[in-house]
Design an enzyme around this catalytic site. Structure first.
Site, PDB file in Angstrom:
ATOM      1  N   ASP A 134     -45.869  48.921  -4.367  1.00 53.37           N
ATOM      2  CA  ASP A 134     -45.968  48.229  -3.006  1.00 53.37           C
ATOM      3  C   ASP A 134     -44.689  48.595  -2.087  1.00 53.37           C
ATOM      4  O   ASP A 134     -44.311  47.623  -1.150  1.00 53.37           O
ATOM      5  CB  ASP A 134     -46.269  46.806  -2.987  1.00 53.37           C
ATOM      6  N   SER A 163     -43.526  40.005   4.702  1.00 56.08           N
ATOM      7  CA  SER A 163     -43.667  40.771   3.926  1.00 56.08           C
ATOM      8  C   SER A 163     -42.829  42.100   4.521  1.00 56.08           C
ATOM      9  O   SER A 163     -43.033  42.668   5.711  1.00 56.08           O
ATOM     10  CB  SER A 163     -45.056  41.283   3.763  1.00 56.08           C
ATOM     11  N   HIS A 203     -48.248  47.464   1.770  1.00 55.18           N
ATOM     12  CA  HIS A 203     -49.309  46.702   2.282  1.00 55.18           C
ATOM     13  C   HIS A 203     -49.170  46.379   3.893  1.00 55.18           C
ATOM     14  O   HIS A 203     -50.189  46.174   4.539  1.00 55.18           O
ATOM     15  CB  HIS A 203     -49.730  45.592   1.602  1.00 55.18           C
TER      16      HIS A 203
END
Length: 500
Positions: A157, A228, A120
């Site tokens: 992901d 992230s 992402h």
């Protein structure tokens, strides 16, 4: 979890560079690492007096990742055929475009420049119509590189990038299966675009189930927006997790962060580095949680198993004789539980595997041997059946009072829908299923499957709630309302203009 591909540790550790190790206690034996790997000292009993030595050796391999994206939005009215069809001007020709950016972290896993991050971070959730124009990797010494996307996997992901460099500092994976609740961990990343930042904490839980397939390491080490894709280290300096999500009512850290375990990530990363495609087993069913009431009705024990509510024609389950109403309690010798769901266990097996499924049917246990199929892509699953075992919710019964005043089409978030989109079943809010392309909501980045928790700090659980709050704000002379939106475990306030 097992996958249908071999783990190639050589790909993760290749290259030649200077070996870096931390200072060790007197008398300790230095581990022999492959050239270029960054490592810390042998295991210690408890936390060190300082993490500085460890961080000083590891931080050079942790990078900042930024992307420039072009979002193509088709000039299509999602409310066609409804009373709100007129909210989108028609006849404007071809698609419109919007520019977007993303910011996150990553870490180098080879001396020649392979980098691991979250999908992402570099794909805006892999939305259709999103074109990544460029990916820039910035090292802690401020060197910048243009990166190439080698491979990505939406379900896990994870993504692998490549920069052109030699003798780069890199880190290696550790054994996350040995991680215990209470172990110290260190997270390094780029929260809020501030630059390299370090936080430390302990493991709060392991194998924490959030979505259909995810089994995270939970930690109280501060993880915020921008972390992230960054690494989570054990005290040996090994990557045991990839920081991925947070759970927060405010959008900032509240001590609940999640990292993808190394044992789950390594085989996927190794396959992506080799240019391979990720394949997962597929059963072809629709599932329901086994609630206490259903367990009583089916005459099965509570807390173990999931109920088959639909079997897809021609798929693996039907071919093996699985029927509607079967309660699947064991797969390949492993119990089906809320943490080890049918989807999770099945996706961890190779397509073509012949696996024993133990089911309870009419109060009697029996074993059926299933030859698993190959899981279709995500968009294809949603087209086949919005209630599929591994897909998101459909829009067939969207709340008829769509939040048209903001250009949004929403649906009340129920526990079943929450499970399908991978959020906490206890969460209350509304799920976004459509966005008018030319609306301010689209321009501000509202996405399909976002969860709106509140508007102007007032909780919402239906489109009627949104309409009421928007009307009140409009009557009070306000031009905007503040939506609190949660996406992939991260929350943020997004101001949306009220159409006049």
């Amino acid at each position: 979890m097992r996958y249908a591909y071999a783990l190639s540790t050589a790909l993760l550790l290749g290259g030649a560079a200077a070996t870096l190790t931390l200072n060790q206690p007197a008398g300790a034996q230095t581990a022999q690492n492959e050239p270029g790997t960054i490592s810390a000292s042998a295991p210690r009993a408890g936390a060190p007096m300082s993490f500085a030595d460890m961080v000083g050796k590891l931080q050079p391999a942790v990078v900042n990742i930024s992307t420039t994206q072009r979002v193509k939005v088709a000039n299509v009215n999602p409310f066609a055929g409804t009373p709100w069809e007129g909210i989108v001007p028609q006849g404007q020709g071809g698609p419109t475009t919007q520019k977007a950016e993303s910011l996150g972290s990553g870490f180098i896993v080879s001396a020649d420049g392979y980098i691991v991050t979250n999908n992402h971070v570099i794909s805006a959730g892999n939305q259709r119509g999103v074109v990544v124009e460029s990916i820039t990797v910035t090292l802690p010494d401020r060197r910048e590189f243009k990166a190439k996307l080698i491979g990505n996997d939406t379900v896990s992901d994870l993504a692998v990038l490549k920069i052109e460099g030699q003798n780069l500092p890199f880190v290696k994976f550790g054994d996350s299966s040995a991680t215990r609740v209470g172990d110290w961990v260190v997270a390094i990343g780029n929260p809020f675009g501030l630059g390299g930042s370090v936080t430390a904490g302990i493991v709060s839980a392991v194998h924490r189930g959030i979505g259909q397939f995810d089994r995270f390491i939970q930690t109280d080490a501060s993880i915020n927006r921008g972390n992230s894709g960054g690494p989570m280290f054990d005290l040996n300096g090994n990557v045991i997790g990839i920081n991925s999500q947070i759970y927060s009512p405010t959008g900032g850290n509240v001590g609940i962060g999640f990292a993808i375990p190394a044992e789950q990530a390594q085989p996927i990363i190794a396959t992506l580095m080799k240019g391979g495609a990720i394949k997962r087993g597929y059963l072809g069913v629709t599932l329901q949680p086994l609630t206490p009431d259903m367990a009583d009705a089916f005459g099965v024990p509570k807390g173990v198993g999931e109920v088959i509510s639909d079997v897809k024609a021609g798929e693996a389950a039907q071919k093996a004789g699985i029927q509607n109403g079967d309660v699947v309690v064991r797969i390949g010798g492993k119990d089906v539980t809320p943490d080890q769901t049918v989807s999770h266990l099945t996706a961890g097996l190779a397509p073509g595997s012949r696996v024993p499924f133990e089911v309870i049917r009419d109060g009697r246990r029996q074993t059926l041997n299933v030859t698993l199929g190959n899981r279709p892509p995500e968009d294809q699953l949603r087209q086949l059946d919005p209630a599929d075992e591994n897909s998101g919710p459909g829009a067939g019964d969207v709340d008829s009072m769509a939040a048209a005043s903001l250009g949004l089409q929403v649906r009340t978030l129920t526990p079943d829908i929450a499970r399908q989109v991978g959020v906490d079943p206890a969460m209350q809010g509304v799920l976004v299923l459509g966005i008018a392309p030319n609306s301010d909501a689209a321009g501000k980045g509202i996405q399909r499957f976002d969860v709106i928790l509140s508007v102007n700090r007032q909780p919402v659980t239906s489109a009627a709630d949104i309409a009421r709050i928007v009307t009140a704000a409009k009557n009070a002379g306000r031009n905007t309302v503040a939506l609190f939106v949660q996406r992939r475990g991260q929350g943020q306030f997004i101001p949306i203009e009220i159409p006049r």
